[in-house]
Motif scaffolding. Structure first.
Motif, PDB file in Angstrom:
ATOM      1  N   UNK A  97       2.543   1.946 -10.135  1.00  6.13           N
ATOM      2  CA  UNK A  97       1.508   0.544  -8.817  1.00  6.13           C
ATOM      3  C   UNK A  97       1.895   1.114  -7.275  1.00  6.13           C
ATOM      4  N   UNK A  98       0.719   0.668  -6.614  1.00  7.41           N
ATOM      5  CA  UNK A  98       1.432   1.137  -5.002  1.00  7.41           C
ATOM      6  C   UNK A  98       0.788  -0.241  -4.268  1.00  7.41           C
ATOM      7  N   UNK A  99       1.345  -1.427  -3.600  1.00 14.47           N
ATOM      8  CA  UNK A  99       0.580  -1.933  -3.227  1.00 14.47           C
ATOM      9  C   UNK A  99       0.781  -2.449  -1.430  1.00 14.47           C
ATOM     10  N   UNK A 100      -0.803  -2.389  -1.330  1.00  7.74           N
ATOM     11  CA  UNK A 100      -0.639  -2.110   0.529  1.00  7.74           C
ATOM     12  C   UNK A 100      -0.676  -3.319   0.901  1.00  7.74           C
ATOM     13  N   UNK A 101      -0.334  -3.364   2.157  1.00  8.75           N
ATOM     14  CA  UNK A 101      -0.705  -4.469   2.821  1.00  8.75           C
ATOM     15  C   UNK A 101      -0.751  -4.162   4.444  1.00  8.75           C
TER      16      UNK A 101
ATOM     17  N   UNK B  98      -1.253 -12.218   1.957  1.00  5.47           N
ATOM     18  CA  UNK B  98       0.045 -12.927   3.086  1.00  5.47           C
ATOM     19  C   UNK B  98       0.921 -12.058   2.091  1.00  5.47           C
ATOM     20  N   UNK B  99       1.944 -11.914   3.046  1.00  7.29           N
ATOM     21  CA  UNK B  99       3.514 -11.065   2.700  1.00  7.29           C
ATOM     22  C   UNK B  99       4.597 -12.172   2.044  1.00  7.29           C
ATOM     23  N   UNK B 100       3.826 -12.990   1.443  1.00  2.00           N
ATOM     24  CA  UNK B 100       4.614 -13.548   0.084  1.00  2.00           C
ATOM     25  C   UNK B 100       4.109 -13.754  -0.679  1.00  2.00           C
ATOM     26  N   UNK B 101       2.281 -13.561  -0.821  1.00  2.00           N
ATOM     27  CA  UNK B 101       1.474 -13.791  -2.196  1.00  2.00           C
ATOM     28  C   UNK B 101       2.127 -11.997  -2.594  1.00  2.00           C
ATOM     29  N   UNK B 102       1.870 -10.917  -1.057  1.00  2.00           N
ATOM     30  CA  UNK B 102       2.328  -9.124  -1.266  1.00  2.00           C
ATOM     31  C   UNK B 102       3.605  -9.592  -2.735  1.00  2.00           C
ATOM     32  N   UNK B 103       4.950 -10.518  -2.127  1.00  2.00           N
ATOM     33  CA  UNK B 103       5.771 -10.347  -2.356  1.00  2.00           C
ATOM     34  C   UNK B 103       6.384 -10.700  -4.120  1.00  2.00           C
ATOM     35  N   UNK B 104       5.332 -11.773  -4.504  1.00  2.00           N
ATOM     36  CA  UNK B 104       4.946 -12.192  -5.858  1.00  2.00           C
ATOM     37  C   UNK B 104       4.761 -10.687  -6.479  1.00  2.00           C
ATOM     38  N   UNK B 105       3.525 -10.262  -5.842  1.00  2.00           N
ATOM     39  CA  UNK B 105       2.937  -9.873  -6.747  1.00  2.00           C
ATOM     40  C   UNK B 105       4.043  -8.270  -8.012  1.00  2.00           C
ATOM     41  N   UNK B 106       5.038  -7.977  -5.983  1.00  2.00           N
ATOM     42  CA  UNK B 106       5.514  -6.540  -6.538  1.00  2.00           C
ATOM     43  C   UNK B 106       6.828  -7.609  -7.624  1.00  2.00           C
TER      44      UNK B 106
END
Length: 289
Positions: free
Chosen positions: A229-233, A241-249
């Motif tokens: 999985x790749x999360x792009x932001x 938001x950066x915190x949401x993306x970091x929590x997803x990771x």
């Protein structure tokens, strides 16, 4: 330039829907299925498809109400669960049971629904600037423009309008890039005007009372565990938001990579060097199994 074929399928409720099919190699790789954002269409993935085609089969659907796909009779069918059913019918027609999903914004929500309902379909996934929690600032901006008709006398006028509305999203773009975006977002109508290429009624579910409410998507992150999985932001994103993306990771774990694309808002176009390199690494992981 790598060519593609135009093809069509029928939705469960009888709409004729369109997709672009870029040929891949003969080595049995899973196809790449590109799912566009709310007001976007198959043309949005031209740079990515051109780069991957020949080695990877790339399938780019126009969702109902967009571009060459038929408009829905009931605008309240412009919702993610209906899009999921439409894509399920396309996959069944093509006898595809495993693929790499690349989902931008709304397309990423559809990808999350695929993970929740048919995890076994996913050989890999890209979630482009979207997550289980969406920031209100970005939602307000989307509410402000979706479904608002525009008409321009020339492609340059359309490009300038895009620049005025989205200059803070893509601050490094010049006229060439704005023209390319205009030709993906707009079409020439029978009166010789440049108009947006989607059914204005796609906005109606968003504006209905409770139209943005949905199930809690955070538990779905566990479905991506073990799937490349790749999360792009975009680092200027007002939606993810950066915190949401970091929590997803964190919740997906070791099978994910988080890439922040500099100097881009919502959403990365996937031709940025950082995004392209991240997608290449993801596809390498898919090939390694």
């Amino acid at each position: 330039m790598t060519g593609y074929s135009d093809a069509y399928w029928w939705s469960p409720d009888g709409l004729r829907l369109h997709y672009r099919d870029y040929a891949g190699g003969e080595d049995g790789r899973p196809p790449v299925l590109c799912l566009p954002g709310l007001t976007r269409n198959a043309r949005d993935f031209e740079p990515l498809a051109q780069r991957l085609a020949g080695e990877w089969r790339v399938i780019c659907p126009d969702m109902r109400g967009r571009a060459e796909s038929a408009y829905a009779k009931d605008p309240m069918s412009y919702v993610p669960l209906t899009y999921l059913q439409d894509i399920g019918r396309l996959l069944a027609d093509l006898a595809i049971t495993r693929f790499v999903a690349v989902g931008t914004s709304l397309g990423g929500i559809i990808t999350m629904l695929i993970a929740a309902t048919h995890r076994e379909w996913l050989a890999g996934a890209v979630l482009n600037d979207v997550g289980p929690t969406l920031d209100e600032a970005g939602l307000d901006r989307i509410r402000g423009y979706v479904g608002v008709g525009q008409s321009h006398p020339s492609w340059v006028h359309a490009a300038r309008a895009l620049e005025e509305a989205n200059g803070d999203v893509y601050p490094a773009y010049g006229l060439e890039q704005w023209l390319a975006m205009a030709k993906r977002l707009y079409r020439l109508n029978s009166g010789g005007r440049i108009v947006l290429d989607y059914d204005m009624r796609i906005a109606e579910p968003l504006r209905a009372p409770g139209g943005e409410a949905g199930v809690d998507m955070w538990p779905v992150m566990a479905a991506f565990q073990g799937i490349p999985t790749l999360l792009l932001r975009g680092d200027r994103s007002d939606l993810l938001s950066a915190p949401t993306a970091e929590r997803m990771a964190r919740e997906i774990g070791d099978s994910t990579e988080l890439v922040t694309v500099p100097d881009v808002g919502h959403a990365p176009a996937l031709d940025e060097p950082e995004a392209a390199a991240g997608i290449d690494r993801l596809l390498e992981r898919v090939l390694r199994g």
